[in-house]
Structure formats: C-alpha cells, structure tokens
Design an enzyme around this catalytic site. Structure first.
Site, PDB file in Angstrom:
ATOM      1  N   GLY A  45     -21.990  10.756   2.195  1.00 23.42           N
ATOM      2  CA  GLY A  45     -21.899   9.380   2.747  1.00 23.42           C
ATOM      3  C   GLY A  45     -20.542   8.760   1.719  1.00 23.42           C
ATOM      4  O   GLY A  45     -20.113   9.226   2.732  1.00 23.42           O
ATOM      5  N   CYS A  47     -19.237   7.243  -0.242  1.00 26.73           N
ATOM      6  CA  CYS A  47     -19.116   7.456  -1.936  1.00 26.73           C
ATOM      7  C   CYS A  47     -17.746   8.180  -1.462  1.00 26.73           C
ATOM      8  O   CYS A  47     -17.144   8.429  -1.615  1.00 26.73           O
ATOM      9  CB  CYS A  47     -19.818   7.686  -2.538  1.00 26.73           C
ATOM     10  N   ALA A 118     -32.170   8.458  12.257  1.00 25.06           N
ATOM     11  CA  ALA A 118     -33.820   8.828  11.934  1.00 25.06           C
ATOM     12  C   ALA A 118     -34.119   6.887  12.459  1.00 25.06           C
ATOM     13  O   ALA A 118     -33.810   6.312  11.927  1.00 25.06           O
ATOM     14  CB  ALA A 118     -33.715   9.324  10.619  1.00 25.06           C
ATOM     15  N   GLY A 188     -12.983  -9.275  -4.943  1.00 22.39           N
ATOM     16  CA  GLY A 188     -14.100  -7.722  -5.907  1.00 22.39           C
ATOM     17  C   GLY A 188     -13.238  -6.858  -5.956  1.00 22.39           C
ATOM     18  O   GLY A 188     -12.434  -6.767  -5.913  1.00 22.39           O
ATOM     19  N   GLU A 209      -9.103 -15.756  -1.861  1.00 13.30           N
ATOM     20  CA  GLU A 209     -10.626 -15.825  -2.259  1.00 13.30           C
ATOM     21  C   GLU A 209     -10.930 -16.935  -2.830  1.00 13.30           C
ATOM     22  O   GLU A 209     -10.437 -17.995  -3.204  1.00 13.30           O
ATOM     23  CB  GLU A 209     -10.020 -14.774  -4.288  1.00 13.30           C
ATOM     24  N   VAL A 300     -14.736  -8.674   1.477  1.00 11.44           N
ATOM     25  CA  VAL A 300     -16.067  -9.453   0.995  1.00 11.44           C
ATOM     26  C   VAL A 300     -17.108  -8.842   0.522  1.00 11.44           C
ATOM     27  O   VAL A 300     -18.285  -9.918  -0.081  1.00 11.44           O
ATOM     28  CB  VAL A 300     -15.675 -10.703   2.079  1.00 11.44           C
ATOM     29  N   ARG A 302     -20.058  -5.632   0.856  1.00 10.48           N
ATOM     30  CA  ARG A 302     -21.329  -4.765   1.429  1.00 10.48           C
ATOM     31  C   ARG A 302     -22.901  -5.399   1.581  1.00 10.48           C
ATOM     32  O   ARG A 302     -23.175  -5.958   0.681  1.00 10.48           O
ATOM     33  CB  ARG A 302     -21.097  -3.492   0.545  1.00 10.48           C
ATOM     34  N   HIS A 474      -8.758  11.588 -34.143  1.00  8.39           N
ATOM     35  CA  HIS A 474      -7.408  10.936 -34.097  1.00  8.39           C
ATOM     36  C   HIS A 474      -6.435  11.854 -33.023  1.00  8.39           C
ATOM     37  O   HIS A 474      -6.287  13.327 -33.997  1.00  8.39           O
ATOM     38  CB  HIS A 474      -7.243  10.687 -35.492  1.00  8.39           C
TER      39      HIS A 474
END
Length: 498
Positions: A45, A47, A118, A188, A209, A300, A302, A474
């Site tokens: 997809g 991403c 689909a 954003g 913006e 701007v 999705r 640490h």
C-alpha cells in the site's frame, strides 16, 4: 482464481494490501480461513511504497548528510556531496525488499492474491476488474469482507497533482533532482517532515499554513523545538495564509500566490479554507503574497478512498467525510463487512490499521478480539521527533482524574549530550491518587522508539513506581523515561524536582 466471466468464492475477501489489508490477510490465513486479497496497485500500500517507509528512508539519509555537515562542535569538518539518484536507488531498494517480503508472507500463509479493482455488486459479491488490455473482470462471492483501501492526498483548488510543478507527497519522494526552491502548503506532519528533508538537501523552503502554528493538535511544548529546528534549517513560514493559485513565471519556475485564509474562506474557497476561518487563526496580513519557486508541494492532509467501491450496493454507510465507521471489533453497519486502516477513520496511522486488521481477522474467525485505542501511539518524524501515547494532561483532567506530571529534559541526559542532540524532553501524566500512568509525550532524539515503553506501561496498568523502579541501562536515552517518572514522584536525581 480464474479470470473471465465466472464466479469464484472465498471465506474472507480483503480489499487493499496496505498495512491494514495484508496484516488482516496473513492473520486470517494463520487462522485457517480461505482468504483472497485484492490489490490494484502495489503490495504494501501507500505506507510501504509511497509514504512511511520511503519518507523515513530519506529522512535518515538527509539527517546523515546534515549531521556530517554541521558537526564542527565535535571537531568534525565535512562538506558531504549528496548523490540524489543513488539516494533514491537506496530508498527504492528498501521499499522493494519490504514489498516483496509482504507478497512472500501472504503466499506462505496461503493467501490468494488477486490483482485488480474491486467494487461491490451486493452485500456478498464484488466485481474485480483486471488492469491491462483483454484482462476482463470476474465476480467473487464472500462470506466476510474487510475494506482496507486506505487514503489519498487531498487536492486543493487550482493545484492539480497532474501538473508537473505541483507535487503530492508520493511525487516529492520520487524527484530525480533537488529543487532550488519550494513552497510547502500545509504544516502538518507530512509537510513538516518533507520540508526538513528538502531543507537539508539545500532547497530554499517556505511553508504556507492557514492556521497560526505548525502541527495542529500538538501541545506547544512539543511543537516549540521542532519550529526552532526548522528555523535553524532556514525554513520560512507564512502563517494565516492559504495557497490560492500558481502560474508559470517569465524568468523560469513558477509563481505561487497565497492569500489570507479568512479572505479565501470569504471567497468561497476550499473546505480547508473554511476550516481556517472557523479556527479563528490569526492572520499575518491582509494582502496576497507571492513566491517565485521551482516546485510546490501540497500536503494539507489525506482523505479516505471509499468512493471507488460502490459501498451503497453492499449497504455499507460512510460519514460526511467519507470514512467507514466501525465498532471496537472493526465491524461496519453490515455485520459481515469490516473496515480497517485509514478508510476506517482517524487516527490515520499504519500501526493502527495493522491492529484493526488483526482484530477483524480474529473476529471473523470467532475469536474474542477487540481494539482498545487507549495505548495507541502517534509519532511525527520531524527534527526532533515527536511521540505521544495515552491521554494528555487536559484530557486526563477532563476525564475526571486528578493528575500528577513528571518531566525530564534531554539537556540533562548524558546520552543525549553525547549524541549532540539534546533538545526536548519526556513528560509523563499519571493519576495522582494511585500513580497509574495515563499518558506521555516526548519531543527529542529517538522519541519514536522511547514511546513504546510508555505505551506498554499504559497497556499493563503500570504505575509511576513501576517505571521508576525499573533499572535502565546507563548511559541511554531511555533513562529519561525513568527520570520523568521519578520527577513525578518528587525524587528525580538528575533534574530539579517540582
């Protein structure tokens, strides 16, 4: 699957192979269901192919170049040369490795993969159209379906993504050369992430913006270090404006015209402009301003991809914004049809989609699954990073809790100082009565990684004492989480207590 005018069947039909869809498919396959996954573009997809993964690859690459060029304080003097073509090849290699891995995992879990688009014919049937000449279409009957079609970039009037100088985030991540100058429309998370990428590559960046600050929805304490770092990178901001139009410039490039957001709303502008008017954003001026640049990136927001599915044929309802509303078990208003990922509403996060996909598959298989958003993290990969989980302090108080907070600045962290990146802090919100961790926010180095510990604390019902009593190695950045918990208890060691 047979291509042609035939009808085949499946237990579970999943539409969309992004992080929600392919995860749902794999999980359903693990649960011994017959699964068919339909994808029209690329496995993984937006991403994996055009968003999360390629953008983070470029963020990392440009960070390396920027850090090398600005490490004089450490005694390092360098003037790195950026080979953008090779950088893009490396980024594409990362993407290809992950997307091919998704396809292999699906096949290994007995998922039937079907390429095509689909559309619902009725509540138990879809018609799948195959791309390519002569490929035709076929009908597919299902017992259960999961809609996971994701989202697409929002276009604004007069800025069509098909016009060469106008970019969406996908196109910006595939540029073959570094623009000399760019206007980014929208401050954003997408706009701010990519503004930093191009600024580090040497582009003169101006962010336009319509509101009065960056990253709407985030607290000022989180935004302040990000805005300061952007200023240090030379990024300019024009708040209270919206992009109105663009045209070719006589001397080459383009001229982008912006006007006060209130004026754009009064003129009947975009939905985004009307939102700016409703927000009461302060306007920087009453006149239009112009920018002579090489490119303009529109970022701007999705919107859900729900308008291509003929959902009404299946009786599935959407809200006024086009999102498919679901319950905690990922069900739509039609019991056997589920939705997951961006198309199912805010927050539009890949990991939220994956979690919803798992829930949908498990519910279909008869498992007692449900999604709890209480410990859902959110991350902005700006410079520095921002990460949040759980409730903010005002949200906790509104929910009826008497809160106690603890904070630890990275400037007091030995490990942060040794990295040369010590802006920001860790903040924990807890219930004052019993110490249960309710929420947390981090701005600073590796915030995206550090937030997981606090998400786990919320999920397990851990207290401030639990976090503070957990010995952290640490020197590490994660010690800052422990110190923030100790600060809330009044006994932090390396910062002054409240």
């Amino acid at each position: 699957m047979v291509v042609g005018d035939v009808t085949t069947g499946t237990d579970v039909l999943i539409i969309g192979a992004g992080p929600a869809g392919y995860v749902a498919a794999i999980r359903a396959g693990q649960l011994d269901l017959d699964v068919t996954l339909v994808e029209k573009d690329a496995y993984g997809g937006t991403c994996l192919n055009y968003g999360c993964i390629p953008s983070k690859a470029l963020i990392t690459a440009t960070d390396v170049a920027h850090e090398a060029a600005t490490a004089e304080e450490m005694g390092i003097h360098a003037d790195p040369a950026v080979d953008l073509a090779r950088m893009m090849d490396w980024k594409d290699g990362v993407v290809d490795q992950l997307t091919s891995g998704v396809e292999k995992l699906c096949k290994a879990n007995q998922v039937n993969l079907l390429e095509g688009t689909a559309r619902f014919a009725d509540e138990n049937t879809v018609r799948v159209s195959h791309s390519g000449e002569g490929q035709g279409s076929e009908s597919l009957e299902f017992e259960h379906a999961v809609v996971a079609t994701g989202s697409r970039p929002i276009q604004i009037p007069n800025f069509e993504f098909g016009d060469e100088p106008v970019l969406d985030s996908k196109q910006a991540l595939a540029l073959e050369s570094v623009p000399d100058s760019m206007v980014v429309v929208g401050a954003g998370y997408i706009g701010m992430e990519l503004a930093s990428v191009f600024a580090k590559l040497g582009t003169d960046v101006t962010v336009v913006e319509m509101l009065d600050s960056i990253l709407p929805g985030y607290d000022d304490d989180l935004k302040r270090p990000v805005k300061q770092r952007a200023n240090d990178l030379g990024i300019d901001f024009e708040f209270g404006y919206t992009a109105a139009d663009w045209h070719d410039h006589d001397e080459g490039g383009i001229r982008v015209v912006a006007e006060p957001a209130e004026q754009a709303a009064a003129d009947g502008g975009s939905e985004a402009s009307r939102a700016a008017e409703a927000s009461g954003a302060e306007q920087a001026a009453d006149e239009r301003i112009e920018f002579d640049v090489e490119r303009v990136l529109v970022a701007v927001g999705r919107q859900p991809v729900s308008d291509t599915l003929d959902l009404e044929a299946a009786g599935v309802e959407t809200n006024e914004r086009g999102f498919i509303e679901t319950d905690s078990r990922a069900r739509t208003n039609v019991d056997h049809i589920f939705a997951a990922g961006d198309v199912a509403g805010e927050p539009m996060l890949a990991h939220k989609g994956s979690a919803e996909g798992k829930v949908a598959a498990e519910v279909i298989a008869g498992e007692p699954a449900a999604l709890d958003h209480q410990a859902m993290p959110a991350v902005v990969f700006t410079d520095p990073e921002i990460a949040t989980v759980g409730m903010t302090e005002p949200e906790a108080e509104e929910a009826g809790f008497d809160t106690v907070t603890g904070q630890f600045p990275f400037r007091a962290s030995g490990r942060a100082l040794t990295t040369g990146d010590s802006d920001g802090s860790v903040k924990i919100v807890a219930d004052d009565a019993d110490g249960y961790v309710l929420g947390a926010s981090i701005v600073g180095p590796e915030a995206s990684e550090l937030i997981a510990e606090l998400g786990l604390a919320i999920e397990l019902g851990a207290t401030l004492e639990d976090v503070a009593a957990t010995v952290h190695a640490h020197p590490t950045l994660s010690e800052s989480v422990m110190e923030a918990a100790e600060n809330a208890l009044g006994h932090a060691i390396h910062t002054l207590n409240r």
